[in-house]
Design an enzyme around this catalytic site. Sequence first.
Site, PDB file in Angstrom:
ATOM      1  CD  GLN A 186      -2.260   7.503  12.562  1.00  0.00           C
ATOM      2  OE1 GLN A 186      -1.486   7.469  13.504  1.00  0.00           O
ATOM      3  NE2 GLN A 186      -3.526   7.863  12.684  1.00  0.00           N
ATOM      4  N   GLY A 187       2.441   6.455   9.463  1.00  0.00           N
ATOM      5  CA  GLY A 187       3.757   6.854   8.992  1.00  0.00           C
ATOM      6  C   GLY A 187       4.805   5.763   9.114  1.00  0.00           C
ATOM      7  CG  ASP A 188       5.879   4.017  12.461  1.00  0.00           C
ATOM      8  OD1 ASP A 188       6.867   4.697  12.167  1.00  0.00           O
ATOM      9  OD2 ASP A 188       5.280   4.123  13.542  1.00  0.00           O
ATOM     10  CB  SER A 189       2.712   1.990   6.312  1.00  0.00           C
ATOM     11  OG  SER A 189       1.453   1.948   6.903  1.00  0.00           O
ATOM     12  CG  ASP A 235       0.196  -4.108   2.790  1.00  0.00           C
ATOM     13  OD1 ASP A 235       0.547  -3.563   1.731  1.00  0.00           O
ATOM     14  OD2 ASP A 235      -0.017  -3.497   3.848  1.00  0.00           O
ATOM     15  CG  HIS A 245      -0.417   0.255   2.522  1.00  0.00           C
ATOM     16  ND1 HIS A 245      -0.156  -0.739   3.434  1.00  0.00           N
ATOM     17  CD2 HIS A 245      -0.058   1.417   3.125  1.00  0.00           C
ATOM     18  CE1 HIS A 245       0.346  -0.202   4.536  1.00  0.00           C
ATOM     19  NE2 HIS A 245       0.410   1.108   4.382  1.00  0.00           N
TER      20      HIS A 245
END
Length: 267
Positions: free
Chosen positions: A218-221, A125, A78
């Site tokens: 959020q932001g660590d994906s 993913d 993603h």
Amino acid sequence: MKLSHIFFIILGVLSCTTSLPTLVMSAEESSARIVNGFAVDISQVPYQASLRVRTITGWSHSCGAVVISTRALATAAHCGVNFLNQPSSLVAAVGTSQRSSGGTTYSISRIIIHELYSNKTLEHDIALAITTQSIVFGLNVAPVTIAPLGITLPNNAEAIVTGFGATAYGSTASSVLLAAQVKIVDQTSCVRSYLRITAITSGMICAIGTNPSRDACQGDSGGPLVYNNNLIGIVSFGEGCADANYPGVYTRVSAYESWIYQKLTGI
């Protein structure tokens, strides 16, 4: 459904074990400016990378990534799916503990998304970001070992997750690299936790830290979950951040070992 947290880092203090790198925290780093956690130097997790996207003001952190070879980084599908036709809009920054500066950047020539990736369920993913030039290894830049298919992961085994993401759900991102110790959650419990939200499949692995709650955000994906120096997970999604009722969900890297090596032979 908040698969929005597509994702993550709320961090807690790491204890040192034989299976985890020794991460040193200074008095300054232990202050309240980092929620439930502390900064870590890139030399302690040299496989950590940042995917930065081109903006009108320069390059901005978009997702985490993991150095796995001289020409490739693993990340979440993603994170890369919107750049299939414009990989030059991304660069990989390696060798830095700073979110927006330092280290070395490498242009991305190609994004390889898993063929069965679903943006609805976030199954499969996983993606590879291929660099135009070979990544130079050293003290602050080194590949991590890809977890083999038969790796044994005991329930409650301690792993390390790192990233440049938010320090609380809906909060601002960290300006420095953060790390947290989390424990692997047994698959049955994780399936039960997400029963009313989404399916947890065999290609996923769950983990969370407690007392205090520790998680990615959020932001660590796309960032790494590492156990015994093996890359066992890639940050994928969750429900909120550090919610004790909902463990963080990661792509189970060992399930994609053959896919990764197959793609690496073609670059």
